[in-house]
Design an enzyme around this catalytic site. Structure first.
Site, PDB file in Angstrom:
ATOM      1  N   PRO A  38      20.619  28.279 -33.728  1.00  0.00           N
ATOM      2  CA  PRO A  38      21.545  29.280 -33.120  1.00  0.00           C
ATOM      3  C   PRO A  38      20.812  29.957 -31.801  1.00  0.00           C
ATOM      4  O   PRO A  38      19.684  30.544 -31.780  1.00  0.00           O
ATOM      5  CB  PRO A  38      21.755  30.239 -34.123  1.00  0.00           C
ATOM      6  CG  PRO A  38      21.584  29.428 -35.213  1.00  0.00           C
ATOM      7  CD  PRO A  38      20.484  28.687 -34.970  1.00  0.00           C
ATOM      8  N   GLU A  39      21.664  30.168 -30.548  1.00  0.00           N
ATOM      9  CA  GLU A  39      21.116  30.683 -29.398  1.00  0.00           C
ATOM     10  C   GLU A  39      21.906  31.980 -29.244  1.00  0.00           C
ATOM     11  O   GLU A  39      22.560  32.582 -30.228  1.00  0.00           O
ATOM     12  CB  GLU A  39      21.169  29.775 -28.255  1.00  0.00           C
ATOM     13  CG  GLU A  39      20.393  28.296 -28.625  1.00  0.00           C
ATOM     14  CD  GLU A  39      20.343  27.353 -27.462  1.00  0.00           C
ATOM     15  OE1 GLU A  39      20.801  28.032 -26.241  1.00  0.00           O
ATOM     16  OE2 GLU A  39      20.484  26.207 -27.583  1.00  0.00           O
ATOM     17  N   ARG A  41       4.767  29.707 -11.310  1.00  0.00           N
ATOM     18  CA  ARG A  41       5.000  28.983 -12.486  1.00  0.00           C
ATOM     19  C   ARG A  41       5.448  27.587 -11.943  1.00  0.00           C
ATOM     20  O   ARG A  41       6.568  27.341 -11.499  1.00  0.00           O
ATOM     21  CB  ARG A  41       6.240  29.542 -13.483  1.00  0.00           C
ATOM     22  CG  ARG A  41       5.941  31.024 -13.723  1.00  0.00           C
ATOM     23  CD  ARG A  41       4.759  31.283 -14.588  1.00  0.00           C
ATOM     24  NE  ARG A  41       4.955  30.968 -15.907  1.00  0.00           N
ATOM     25  CZ  ARG A  41       5.525  31.873 -16.823  1.00  0.00           C
ATOM     26  NH1 ARG A  41       6.068  32.971 -16.503  1.00  0.00           N
ATOM     27  NH2 ARG A  41       5.698  31.357 -18.150  1.00  0.00           N
ATOM     28  N   ARG A  71      17.157  25.079 -44.515  1.00  0.00           N
ATOM     29  CA  ARG A  71      15.922  24.368 -44.156  1.00  0.00           C
ATOM     30  C   ARG A  71      14.757  25.591 -44.290  1.00  0.00           C
ATOM     31  O   ARG A  71      13.565  25.232 -44.128  1.00  0.00           O
ATOM     32  CB  ARG A  71      15.687  24.281 -42.608  1.00  0.00           C
ATOM     33  CG  ARG A  71      17.051  23.295 -41.965  1.00  0.00           C
ATOM     34  CD  ARG A  71      16.611  21.866 -42.387  1.00  0.00           C
ATOM     35  NE  ARG A  71      15.363  21.459 -41.671  1.00  0.00           N
ATOM     36  CZ  ARG A  71      15.170  21.069 -40.304  1.00  0.00           C
ATOM     37  NH1 ARG A  71      16.307  20.832 -39.736  1.00  0.00           N
ATOM     38  NH2 ARG A  71      14.147  20.879 -39.751  1.00  0.00           N
TER      39      ARG A  71
END
Ligand SMILES: [Zn+2]
Length: 277
Positions: free
Chosen positions: A2-3, A153, A114
């Site tokens: 889930p985000e 980055r 899980r």
């Protein structure tokens, strides 16, 4: 996993059934699900506290309690949260490893097949979540902050978007969706993006997440809303899970590659690779 849109949907779905109720007791049968404090302190401290609010930060659900504590829950891979009368059985009950009994005769159940999900009880949420970057749908997430975070980055932009320290709440799905919406190749170097690309991506992240919330999250895996129903976000994806299918914009086949150890979906036409330098 889930985000942000899925976790936001869960938080919204829990608000009405939880706010104003008091936690009477906690039960668990999987010690490692309790991140901190330990089981004895957790149960003693949470018992008797009333639920004031249910919110979200990044991928964490925050249940604010009246004694200054917050119950934090991270769903990880397969966590589900729902409220049910104590006597009522639910299809996901067999994977419930932590449960909170409420004074209404109901229970808040944390089902987790899980077993990667974690619960925390803390009186200092700010310290616990200090590592998180800005909340992408808040005023903190300014274009200037987003751009300055990319300086120096040289890693792939997709990989940077997955870093919770850079921006909170984005995972594999919405990173792919945002990059498609911005027309940016997922392998493009973060510090090589033009100012215009940064602005497009900043906007695309918010658009992709807002669409995910509007469709109540993506039920492509284990995720379900607290009412047990599926979200519909997956039916509106541009690239995620659509490898080999025609791009909704140009008709080219969507590609799937391995990037940042994750399956990565993109349209080779709409998201061309950066010119080598
Ligand atoms: Zn395309």
């Amino acid at each position: 996993m889930p985000e942000l849109p899925e976790v936001e949907t869960v938080a919204r779905g829990l608000r009405a059934p939880l706010v104003g109720k008091r936690i009477k007791a906690m039960w668990h049968d999987w010690e490692r699900a309790l991140h901190s404090p330990g089981a004895a302190e957790f149960a003693a401290r949470i018992s008797g506290q009333k639920i004031r609010a249910v919110n979200r930060r990044g991928k964490y659900i925050l249940i604010a309690l009246d004694a200054g504590d917050t119950l934090l829950i991270h769903l990880k891979m397969s966590g589900r949260l729902y409220v049910a009368p104590a006597a009522e059985e639910h299809e996901a009950d067999r994977w419930v490893h932590v449960r909170f009994d409420l004074d209404s005769g109901e229970q808040l159940r944390f089902s987790d097949l899980r077993k990667f999900g974690r619960v925390y009880l803390s009186n200092d949420v700010a310290a616990l979540l200090a590592h998180l970057g800005p909340e992408p749908l808040s005023a903190d997430f300014t274009l200037a902050r987003f751009q300055s975070g990319m300086r120096g980055r040289s890693r792939a932009i997709k990989s940077l978007l997955l870093q919770q320290e850079f921006v909170a709440g984005i995972g594999n799905i919405y990173a792919d969706e945002a990059l498609f919406r911005a027309g940016i190749n997922p392998a493009a170097r973060a510090n090589g993006l033009s100012e215009e690309d940064c602005a497009l991506l900043h906007r695309a992240i918010q658009d992709a997440l807002r669409a995910g919330i509007a469709h109540e999250g993506a039920s492509i895996g284990w995720y379900r809303k607290p009412d047990g129903k599926r979200g519909n976000s997956q039916n509106y994806f541009y690239v995620y899970g659509r490898e080999g299918l025609p791009c909704r914009h140009c008709g080219s086949a969507i590609n799937k590659i391995r990037l940042a150890q994750r399956g990565t979906h993109f349209c080779p036409q709409c998201q061309p690779a950066q010119a080598a330098d």
